[in-house]
Design a protein around this motif. Structure first.
Motif, PDB file in Angstrom:
ATOM      1  N   SER A 482      37.121  26.821  40.624  1.00 49.81           N
ATOM      2  CA  SER A 482      36.927  27.808  39.563  1.00 49.81           C
ATOM      3  C   SER A 482      38.196  28.628  39.358  1.00 49.81           C
ATOM      4  O   SER A 482      39.005  28.783  40.283  1.00 49.81           O
ATOM      5  N   PRO A 483      38.390  29.185  38.166  1.00 50.23           N
ATOM      6  CA  PRO A 483      39.506  30.120  37.960  1.00 50.23           C
ATOM      7  C   PRO A 483      39.344  31.335  38.869  1.00 50.23           C
ATOM      8  O   PRO A 483      38.241  31.661  39.310  1.00 50.23           O
ATOM      9  N   SER A 484      40.427  32.002  39.143  1.00 48.18           N
ATOM     10  CA  SER A 484      40.372  33.204  39.978  1.00 48.18           C
ATOM     11  C   SER A 484      39.449  34.242  39.338  1.00 48.18           C
ATOM     12  O   SER A 484      39.442  34.414  38.113  1.00 48.18           O
ATOM     13  N   ILE A 485      38.656  34.913  40.154  1.00 45.75           N
ATOM     14  CA  ILE A 485      37.763  35.956  39.651  1.00 45.75           C
ATOM     15  C   ILE A 485      38.592  37.212  39.377  1.00 45.75           C
ATOM     16  O   ILE A 485      39.231  37.756  40.288  1.00 45.75           O
ATOM     17  N   ASN A 486      38.623  37.670  38.126  1.00 45.77           N
ATOM     18  CA  ASN A 486      39.412  38.860  37.799  1.00 45.77           C
ATOM     19  C   ASN A 486      38.569  40.023  37.307  1.00 45.77           C
ATOM     20  O   ASN A 486      39.097  41.063  36.929  1.00 45.77           O
ATOM     21  N   THR A 487      37.240  39.844  37.270  1.00 45.97           N
ATOM     22  CA  THR A 487      36.375  40.958  36.891  1.00 45.97           C
ATOM     23  C   THR A 487      35.012  40.783  37.532  1.00 45.97           C
ATOM     24  O   THR A 487      34.531  39.654  37.708  1.00 45.97           O
ATOM     25  N   LEU A 488      34.397  41.893  37.905  1.00 47.98           N
ATOM     26  CA  LEU A 488      33.058  41.900  38.488  1.00 47.98           C
ATOM     27  C   LEU A 488      32.264  43.038  37.873  1.00 47.98           C
ATOM     28  O   LEU A 488      32.805  44.123  37.640  1.00 47.98           O
ATOM     29  N   PHE A 489      30.984  42.796  37.598  1.00 47.40           N
ATOM     30  CA  PHE A 489      30.104  43.830  37.085  1.00 47.40           C
ATOM     31  C   PHE A 489      28.904  43.968  38.008  1.00 47.40           C
ATOM     32  O   PHE A 489      28.428  42.994  38.600  1.00 47.40           O
ATOM     33  N   GLN A 490      28.412  45.196  38.105  1.00 44.82           N
ATOM     34  CA  GLN A 490      27.253  45.490  38.939  1.00 44.82           C
ATOM     35  C   GLN A 490      26.075  44.576  38.584  1.00 44.82           C
ATOM     36  O   GLN A 490      25.631  44.528  37.442  1.00 44.82           O
ATOM     37  N   GLY A 491      25.586  43.823  39.596  1.00 52.02           N
ATOM     38  CA  GLY A 491      24.386  43.011  39.405  1.00 52.02           C
ATOM     39  C   GLY A 491      24.573  41.763  38.574  1.00 52.02           C
ATOM     40  O   GLY A 491      23.613  41.027  38.354  1.00 52.02           O
ATOM     41  N   GLN A 492      25.781  41.476  38.096  1.00 51.41           N
ATOM     42  CA  GLN A 492      26.011  40.282  37.293  1.00 51.41           C
ATOM     43  C   GLN A 492      26.506  39.147  38.187  1.00 51.41           C
ATOM     44  O   GLN A 492      27.298  39.362  39.112  1.00 51.41           O
ATOM     45  N   ARG A 493      26.057  37.937  37.875  1.00 54.58           N
ATOM     46  CA  ARG A 493      26.359  36.788  38.724  1.00 54.58           C
ATOM     47  C   ARG A 493      27.835  36.396  38.645  1.00 54.58           C
ATOM     48  O   ARG A 493      28.440  36.404  37.567  1.00 54.58           O
ATOM     49  N   ALA A 494      28.405  36.078  39.794  1.00 55.99           N
ATOM     50  CA  ALA A 494      29.744  35.489  39.867  1.00 55.99           C
ATOM     51  C   ALA A 494      29.592  34.088  40.438  1.00 55.99           C
ATOM     52  O   ALA A 494      29.060  33.912  41.535  1.00 55.99           O
ATOM     53  N   LEU A 495      30.021  33.069  39.689  1.00 54.34           N
ATOM     54  CA  LEU A 495      29.884  31.675  40.100  1.00 54.34           C
ATOM     55  C   LEU A 495      31.213  31.138  40.610  1.00 54.34           C
ATOM     56  O   LEU A 495      32.262  31.376  40.011  1.00 54.34           O
ATOM     57  N   ILE A 496      31.143  30.409  41.706  1.00 51.44           N
ATOM     58  CA  ILE A 496      32.333  29.792  42.288  1.00 51.44           C
ATOM     59  C   ILE A 496      32.035  28.310  42.541  1.00 51.44           C
ATOM     60  O   ILE A 496      31.024  27.971  43.160  1.00 51.44           O
ATOM     61  N   TYR A 497      32.920  27.432  42.039  1.00 49.49           N
ATOM     62  CA  TYR A 497      32.834  25.999  42.330  1.00 49.49           C
ATOM     63  C   TYR A 497      33.983  25.620  43.262  1.00 49.49           C
ATOM     64  O   TYR A 497      35.105  26.114  43.116  1.00 49.49           O
ATOM     65  N   ALA A 498      33.693  24.738  44.221  1.00 44.28           N
ATOM     66  CA  ALA A 498      34.721  24.341  45.184  1.00 44.28           C
ATOM     67  C   ALA A 498      34.490  22.899  45.613  1.00 44.28           C
ATOM     68  O   ALA A 498      33.378  22.367  45.527  1.00 44.28           O
ATOM     69  N   GLN A 499      35.567  22.265  46.063  1.00 44.35           N
ATOM     70  CA  GLN A 499      35.528  20.903  46.592  1.00 44.35           C
ATOM     71  C   GLN A 499      35.711  20.973  48.106  1.00 44.35           C
ATOM     72  O   GLN A 499      36.609  21.667  48.594  1.00 44.35           O
ATOM     73  N   ILE A 500      34.836  20.302  48.845  1.00 51.14           N
ATOM     74  CA  ILE A 500      34.908  20.311  50.313  1.00 51.14           C
ATOM     75  C   ILE A 500      35.622  19.038  50.766  1.00 51.14           C
ATOM     76  O   ILE A 500      35.146  17.929  50.525  1.00 51.14           O
ATOM     77  N   LYS A 501      36.739  19.229  51.445  1.00 46.34           N
ATOM     78  CA  LYS A 501      37.550  18.091  51.887  1.00 46.34           C
ATOM     79  C   LYS A 501      37.513  17.968  53.407  1.00 46.34           C
ATOM     80  O   LYS A 501      37.404  18.965  54.119  1.00 46.34           O
ATOM     81  N   GLY A 502      37.616  16.770  53.888  1.00 42.27           N
ATOM     82  CA  GLY A 502      37.644  16.516  55.321  1.00 42.27           C
ATOM     83  C   GLY A 502      36.248  16.476  55.925  1.00 42.27           C
ATOM     84  O   GLY A 502      35.232  16.555  55.223  1.00 42.27           O
ATOM     85  N   GLN A 503      36.191  16.363  57.241  1.00 44.19           N
ATOM     86  CA  GLN A 503      34.921  16.289  57.950  1.00 44.19           C
ATOM     87  C   GLN A 503      34.963  17.129  59.212  1.00 44.19           C
ATOM     88  O   GLN A 503      35.997  17.225  59.878  1.00 44.19           O
TER      89      GLN A 503
END
Length: 769
Positions: A482-503
């Motif tokens: 996901s793009p870097s999070i540059n704003t947050l609001f009270q009670g509003q959802r922040a979504l983050i997507y990531a890829q898990i590499k390795g084991q």
């Protein structure tokens, strides 16, 4: 001339749409939407048709197929130009082919080309997309099935060489919609703007339910669904296994992670809202703003609702801030040459001009007023916040979004889409790139509460130094997509997507920590998660993650630079690998197994947005394949020219209508002074249903008239308008602050006397004084 959108035949008659079948599957806050459209070519000659339809701007289109007879053609994603060439070659040789591509101007419009439909032949087209459900002010999750595609305002651009469609028809069809919800949280209820069958729970825990749209819906307006969970702010993490056929180490081959966080700010910080800032309100005054908010008898005109909303906003601003108001259409104007200090005088001057605002400025051209605003110097220590109100759509959406993004470090943007058909790409995109918040006002929604929620976001203390840290077992690495999070609001959802590499060698637990500073206070939110993939999620998270990466790359490409060609290549590679649409790819399907080619002259009909009437009667138009669309309903006949797209209104005389009854709440708010107090006069007494003498005679001798009037106003608000508190919360906060600053004697007795006069039982604590 009315634009008829949809599959169009030789005589500009729509190819009949027989049925629309939509299956919606919701998993927590993600929806998978499968739409199946059944068409028949009832002409006597073979047909090639082009139709356009709207989709939510952030949708990840991941499947497209067509069935003709017993033959199913599943499309694949290819480079856009290669797909176009393959489609043209197939159609010219008499083969059946299908091409689905995203609009080059806006990500919420798709074009589907259907080649070589034989006379009498049926075509069944299936489109599947994935989308994140947006969070509403009341914590509902909103899903919208678009039924309206408004014309895109295009200044001085003509559709040369494209045949116009001269008439519209109401086409008989059926719409079925089935909804299935599965959640880790208990489902409270599901509501809709359209009639639904009763909600049926499929388990004792109420975490699995289904519902159907009631029969008979004409799909002449957007279908909105509002899903409520018992604990909607519960943070969550879901790991999804990669595709077995994809290469290990690739986005589709590795596990994908989706994190949902709901930041909760400390109460003591949130109780003190900012008193600084520059607030610029940018209001659409194009001709379509003279349409009604909805189809009900009591509906306001959109421009009237905008005027009432501006009244609320102007009364709610803090003393000492700066503000200005812009109106725009095919040109723009501002109330003041530059933003002015908020005071009694400037507020009253602005209110006088607001009262005379009309929908009289032509088309919808947003880019020029934005360029002008961005060119104005900002005031030190007064962060600039834009509030953009529009019901329209523009042809240069991507150019607008690039402009907003380029000024995100000095301007925050809050956007509001008014009415059905407002561009999701424009509205959500401006808020996303401007680090603000987007709201849609549709159906019978009131504009005021949604706007005031955004004002609360704008006034909340700024969040900075945002960081995301991962703790995972040795041998595992998390690559944030996901793009870097540059704003947050009270009670509003922040979504983050990531890829898990390795084991991992054995451990299966990890955690993510969100850190930020709020009014110089460090705040930490942490969520633990398991690395074990969830079951039955398919590739939903991978598709959404791929869509997020593609959108970021497209923005980076449009920013220019020497690496643009390399970025384009990366977009195409990821789009093809993930099977998700992008600006540089298209879905192509060719029926190579057909035993006979289509012979004879092939009709081709491309349907541009030509000239759209906006009249008092409803005209149903088959919008480009998805469904017939209800054209905008206005008080006066308007049209949009196909060459200049400027809106003009014929001069038509109407019988004078009775002056509408003034809303008592708005009447009370309109009487408040900029500092927060009210004056004791007949107009205020009338709001309470009293005479001026009745109100004056109950005032204690030692109490100042303005203090008495302000206490009465607060009591009335809390006693009689508590259900609309979100609309007057800032008005009340200013009033309470003003009373405290006066340090009046006998305040407790004043409240008692006010309760007696108005027949209420409101306490001092409740009033905040």
């Amino acid at each position: 001339m009315v634009n008829c959108c949809g599959l169009v035949s030789e005589k500009n008659k729509p190819v009949p749409l027989k049925s629309i079948s939509v299956e919606l599957q919701v998993r927590d806050h993600v929806a998978s939407v499968s739409s199946c459209l059944q068409y028949v070519n009832e002409e006597e000659r073979p047909l090639e048709a082009v139709f356009v339809f709207p989709l939510p701007a952030d949708a990840a289109v991941c499947h497209f197929s067509a069935r003709i007879g017993e033959q199913e053609i599943v499309a694949e994603v290819q480079d856009r130009q290669s797909a176009r060439d393959q489609y043209d070659d197939a159609v010219s040789s008499g083969q059946q082919a299908f091409l689905l591509e995203e609009s080059e101007e806006s990500s919420d419009v798709f074009k589907l080309s259907v080649g070589c439909l034989s006379p009498g032949q049926k075509a069944s087209i299936t489109i599947v997309y994935i989308i994140e459900l947006s969070v509403q002010a009341d914590d509902a999750l909103r899903f919208c099935l678009p039924a309206v595609l408004n014309p895109r305002y295009t200044p001085a651009v003509s559709a040369a060489g494209v045949p116009e469609v001269s008439s519209a028809s109401v086409i008989p069809y059926t719409l079925s919609l089935s909804v299935e919800v599965r959640s880790s949280d208990r489902i409270s209820k599901l509501e809709s703007s359209c009639p639904l069958d009763p909600l049926e729970f499929l388990d004792a825990q109420h975490t699995h339910a289904k519902v159907n749209l009631s029969p008979g819906h004409r799909f002449d307006k957007d279908v909105e669904l509002f899903l409520y969970y018992e604990n909607s702010h519960h943070p969550s993490a879901v790991v999804e296994a990669g595709a077995s056929v994809a290469e290990s180490g690739s986005l589709m081959g590795d596990p994908a992670l989706m994190i949902s966080l709901y930041p909760e700010f400390p109460a003591d910080v949130m109780s003190s809202l900012a008193s600084r800032g520059e607030f610029i309100f940018v209001v659409d005054r194009s001709g379509s703003m003279d349409c009604k908010m909805h189809h009900g008898n009591d509906a306001q005109m959109r421009i009237e609702s905008a005027r009432d909303t501006l009244l609320l906003l102007l009364k709610s601003l803090p003393m000492g801030c700066y503000f200005n108001i812009y109106g725009f259409g095919s040109h723009f104007e501002s109330f003041f040459p530059q933003s002015v200090v908020y005071s009694e005088d400037t507020m009253e001057e602005a209110l006088k001009r607001v009262k005379s605002m009309s929908a009289d400025m032509g088309g919808t051209e947003i880019l020029q007023p934005l360029k002008h605003i961005y060119s104005q110097p900002c005031y030190p220590d007064h962060p600039r916040q834009l509030f953009m109100f529009t019901d329209g759509e523009v042809w240069n959406t991507k150019e607008v979004l690039d402009l907003v993004k380029s000024h995100v470090y000095s301007h925050r943007c809050f956007s509001f889409g008014i009415g059905e058909g407002a561009s999701t790409a424009l509205i959500t995109g401006m808020a996303r790139e401007g680090s603000g918040h987007a709201q849609f006002i549709t159906g019978t929604d009131r504009m005021q509460p949604k706007v005031m929620q955004s004002l609360r976001f704008a006034l909340q203390p700024a969040v900075d130094n945002i960081s995301v840290d991962w703790t995972v077992p040795e041998g595992v690495m998390v690559d944030m997509l996901s793009p870097s999070i540059n704003t947050l609001f009270q009670g509003q959802r922040a979504l983050i997507y990531a890829q898990i590499k390795g084991q991992s060698s054995g451990q299966t637990e990890g955690s993510v920590t969100l850190k930020y500073r709020l009014k110089d206070q460090p705040v930490t939110n942490q969520l633990e998660f398991t690395l074990k993939p969830a079951e039955d999620t398919g590739l939903t998270i991978h598709w959404l993650a791929a869509r997020s990466v593609i959108r970021s790359l497209e923005l980076e490409e449009r920013a220019g630079g020497a690496d643009a060609e390399n970025i384009r290549r990366r977009i195409v590679e990821l789009s093809v690998q993930a099977g998700v649409s992008s600006a540089h790819t298209a879905f192509i399907g060719v029926n190579k197994d057909s035993k006979q080619t289509v012979k004879g002259p092939l009709l081709q009909r491309r349907v541009p947005v030509a000239r759209t009437f906006c009249v008092c009667v409803c005209v149903c138009v088959c919008v480009l394949g998805m469904a017939p669309r209800m054209m905008k309903r206005c008080a006066s006949p308007c049209y949009i020219e196909s060459n200049s797209m400027g809106i003009e209104c014929d001069s038509v005389s109407y019988e004078a209508e009775a002056e509408p009854q003034k809303d008592p709440l708005l009447q009370l708010i309109s009487l408040q002074k900029a500092a927060g107090c009210w004056e004791l006069n007949a107009s205020l007494a009338a709001v309470f249903g009293k005479t001026e003498d009745q109100v004056t005679n109950q005032k204690a001798a030692q109490v100042d008239g303005s203090v008495w009037a302000t206490v009465l106003a607060l009591i009335w608000l809390y006693a009689f308008k508590s259900d609309q508190q979100v609309e007057w919360q800032f008005v009340a906060m200013k009033a309470a602050s003003w009373i405290r600053s006066q340090k009046p004697n006998g305040l407790s007795q004043c409240v008692c006397d006010g309760n007696a006069l108005l027949g209420c039982q409101v306490t001092e604590d409740m009033l905040g004084i």
